[in-house]
Scaffold this active site. Structure first.
Site, PDB file in Angstrom:
ATOM      1  N   ASP A 149       0.893  -1.242  -0.040  1.00 30.86           N
ATOM      2  CA  ASP A 149      -0.058  -0.033   0.100  1.00 30.86           C
ATOM      3  C   ASP A 149       0.821   1.232   0.018  1.00 30.86           C
ATOM      4  OD1 ASP A 149      -1.927   1.770   0.349  1.00 30.86           O
ATOM      5  OD2 ASP A 149      -2.499   1.428   2.335  1.00 30.86           O
ATOM      6  N   GLU A 183      -2.811  10.630  -0.525  1.00 29.26           N
ATOM      7  CA  GLU A 183      -4.026   9.614  -0.714  1.00 29.26           C
ATOM      8  C   GLU A 183      -4.111   9.385   0.848  1.00 29.26           C
ATOM      9  OE1 GLU A 183      -6.256   5.902  -0.771  1.00 29.26           O
ATOM     10  OE2 GLU A 183      -4.559   6.293   0.143  1.00 29.26           O
ATOM     11  N   GLU A 184      -3.237   9.111   1.630  1.00 29.06           N
ATOM     12  CA  GLU A 184      -3.637   8.570   3.179  1.00 29.06           C
ATOM     13  C   GLU A 184      -4.139   9.861   3.820  1.00 29.06           C
ATOM     14  OE1 GLU A 184      -3.749   5.344   3.477  1.00 29.06           O
ATOM     15  OE2 GLU A 184      -2.417   4.293   2.302  1.00 29.06           O
ATOM     16  N   HIS A 299      -1.376  -0.986   6.746  1.00 28.03           N
ATOM     17  CA  HIS A 299      -0.880   0.074   7.368  1.00 28.03           C
ATOM     18  C   HIS A 299       0.195   0.062   8.439  1.00 28.03           C
ATOM     19  CE1 HIS A 299      -4.263   3.131   5.690  1.00 28.03           C
ATOM     20  NE2 HIS A 299      -3.372   2.501   4.839  1.00 28.03           N
ATOM     21  N   ASP A 318       0.002  -7.437 -15.352  1.00 28.02           N
ATOM     22  CA  ASP A 318      -0.515  -7.635 -16.629  1.00 28.02           C
ATOM     23  C   ASP A 318      -1.599  -7.080 -17.231  1.00 28.02           C
ATOM     24  OD1 ASP A 318       2.213  -8.823 -17.297  1.00 28.02           O
ATOM     25  OD2 ASP A 318       1.612 -10.806 -16.764  1.00 28.02           O
TER      26      ASP A 318
HETATM   27  N1  DPN Z   1      -6.365   3.282  -0.358  1.00 29.22           N
HETATM   28  C1  DPN Z   1      -6.048   2.406   0.737  1.00 29.22           C
HETATM   29  C2  DPN Z   1      -6.492   2.908   2.131  1.00 29.22           C
HETATM   30  O1  DPN Z   1      -7.390   3.588   2.041  1.00 29.22           O
HETATM   31  O2  DPN Z   1      -5.687   2.612   2.887  1.00 29.22           O
HETATM   32  C3  DPN Z   1      -6.689   0.888   0.562  1.00 29.22           C
HETATM   33  C4  DPN Z   1      -7.817   0.666  -0.276  1.00 29.22           C
HETATM   34  C5  DPN Z   1      -7.582   0.627  -1.597  1.00 29.22           C
HETATM   35  C6  DPN Z   1      -9.082   0.249   0.390  1.00 29.22           C
HETATM   36  C7  DPN Z   1      -8.577   0.122  -2.535  1.00 29.22           C
HETATM   37  C8  DPN Z   1      -9.982  -0.075  -0.486  1.00 29.22           C
HETATM   38  C9  DPN Z   1      -9.921   0.099  -1.876  1.00 29.22           C
HETATM   39 ZN    ZN Z   2      -3.547   3.074   2.407  1.00 27.75          ZN
END
Ligand code: DPN
Ligand code: ZN
Ligand code: CA
Length: 452
Positions: A149, A183-184, A299, A318
């Site tokens: 992740d 993103e986190e 995490h 792929d």
């Molecule tokens: N994006 C990651 C998170 O929110 O910690 C993991 C995640 C990805 C969760 C795709 C759901 C779907």
């Molecule tokens: Zn994450």
């Protein structure tokens, strides 16, 4: 048989075109029981073929993960927003992309009191009005190096981009790859990117593909349930390699595709699972351990290079490349405009027998037919290699659309051929003539269409 053609308005949507393409790419030809008996000379006109993605070497993807791991280790154990390991990750990707011929942009934003970065890489060329994007978040949480992740998605998107360069691929659409910051912290980077596009720029993005966690150690194979064409492209790929998939129900709102989806852009993506537990039914079909999380290190500090299932990473990389190729090439360009005439009456084709035809009576046009007359052929047949197909103009001249080819055991002829018919008058009776030249397999003309 001649019927009066019904004039229908032809609006083939980009979506149906892509679906047709996906079917073409993913459809394996079933084998017929009996071989045809009559050998025939090989056919002249080649069927239109979609560009095929190269295999992505999983070793390359893993080499990028090793680099992410080293970056984290050298920078306090993470690659989180606002930390030096994040910026080092951006620099690593940017150097590779620049060297491969990409036009890269580092977009800065500020959140949580520190500067974040998105990295955008444009592959020169393609239709600027149709942009296909693929992306992944590059930041980790602060508690670990973030290898699954989301080093996994970041590395696979990078490797697909490098594969485009190695192949010298010239897609019909413009390709843009992206790596998101923060993103986190709530999809901050991708929301910033989408929010900063003008309405015109947004409208040019024909699709966004998201890859977030695609190498989970106890993997599932989840496909996002968003745009149907993108979803089908992924599902067909996995079906083709014999891997069952499930619809992703966890992803809504939880990764960067949401920023695009909220702006009305078609999205899709892949996921191999996070903190949820794999059921015994899922372990039956995918292997792995039932009753255990897809990613027990989600995490946490153990999300290292040991936290990756190579097979899942390989298949998803792929599938990613397949989707990038399939959704950016062939069949997705502007459909021909014009008037369409169609005969949908079925005409049986006798086995190894005489030619039969389906007709269209065209009236009310002026002058000659176009140099790019579109001939829509839909023949249902259990061994299409038996069939010789011609377009017959009103004056009787024949245009060969397809020769027989004994070894072509695939079902059906569903093709739009382009014929230079500019020496023919448009008005009159046009025929699709079909002859079955070998024994055993049979079928019928399902429909015949002309677009002027
Ligand atoms: N994006 C990651 C998170 O929110 O910690 C993991 C995640 C990805 C969760 C795709 C759901 C779907
Ligand atoms: Zn994450
Ligand atoms: Ca036959």
């Amino acid at each position: 048989m001649t019927i009066h053609a019904s004039r229908i308005s032809r609006r083939r949507t980009a979506a149906s075109a892509v679906l047709a393409l996906a079917a073409l790419v993913g459809g394996a030809a079933p084998t017929a029981l009996a071989a045809p008996s009559t050998p025939v000379a090989p056919s002249a006109p080649a069927a239109p073929s979609a560009a095929t993605a190269p295999d992505i070497p999983v070793a390359n993807v893993k080499a990028h993960l090793t680099q992410f791991q080293s970056i984290a280790s050298a920078n306090g154990g993470n690659r989180a927003h606002g930390r030096p390991g994040y910026r080092a990750s951006v620099d690593y990707l940017k150097a590779k992309l620049d060297a491969a011929g990409y036009t890269t942009t580092v977009q800065q934003f500020t959140t949580n009191g520190s500067v974040g970065y998105n990295l955008i890489a444009d592959w020169p060329g393609g239709d600027a009005d149709q942009v296909l994007m693929a992306g992944a978040h590059l930041d980790s949480v602060s508690s670990g190096p973030g290898i699954n992740d989301n080093g996994s998605g970041s590395a696979a998107v990078l490797e697909a981009a490098l594969a485009v360069s190695r192949a010298g691929y010239q897609p019909d659409k413009h390709l843009r790859f992206a790596w998101w910051g923060a993103e986190e912290l709530g999809l901050v980077g991708s929301r910033y990117y989408v929010g900063n596009l003008s309405a015109t720029e947004r409208s040019k993005i024909s699709g966004y593909l998201n890859f977030d966690m695609i190498g989970s150690p106890n993997p599932g194979y989840f496909v996002y349930d968003d745009d149907p064409v993108i979803e089908k492209t992924f599902k067909d790929y996995f079906a083709g390699i014999g891997v069952p998939t499930e619809i992703e129900t966890e992803a809504d709102g939880r990764s960067d595709h949401t920023s695009f989806k909220n702006a009305g852009i078609p999205v899709g993506g892949l996921f191999t699972g996070a903190g949820r537990t794999k059921t015994s039914a899922q372990a039956q079909k995918w292997g792995g351990t039932a009753g255990q999380a897809f990613d027990r290190c989600y995490h946490s500090s153990c999300d290292t290079t040991s936290n990756i299932n190579d097979t899942a990473l390989d298949r998803n990389s792929d599938a990613l490349a397949h989707a990038v190729w399939a959704l950016s090439s062939g069949g997705t360009t502007e459909p021909p405009t014009g008037d369409t005439y169609e005969n949908t009456n079925d005409v049986a084709i006798p086995d190894n027998g005489g030619a039969v035809s389906s007709s269209l009576s065209i009236t009310g046009r002026t002058g000659n037919a176009p140099s790019n007359l579109q001939v829509g052929v839909d023949i249902v047949h259990t061994w299409r290699g038996d069939l010789v197909v011609d377009l017959i103009a009103p004056d009787g001249s024949a245009y060969r659309l397809k020769n027989a080819s004994g070894s072509d055991s695939a079902d059906n002829v569903r093709e739009t051929y382009t014929v230079d018919a500019s020496s023919e008058t448009a008005n009159g009776t046009w025929q699709l003539r079909v002859q079955d030249t070998a024994r055993y397999d049979t079928g019928y003309i399902n429909s015949f269409k002309l677009t002027f």
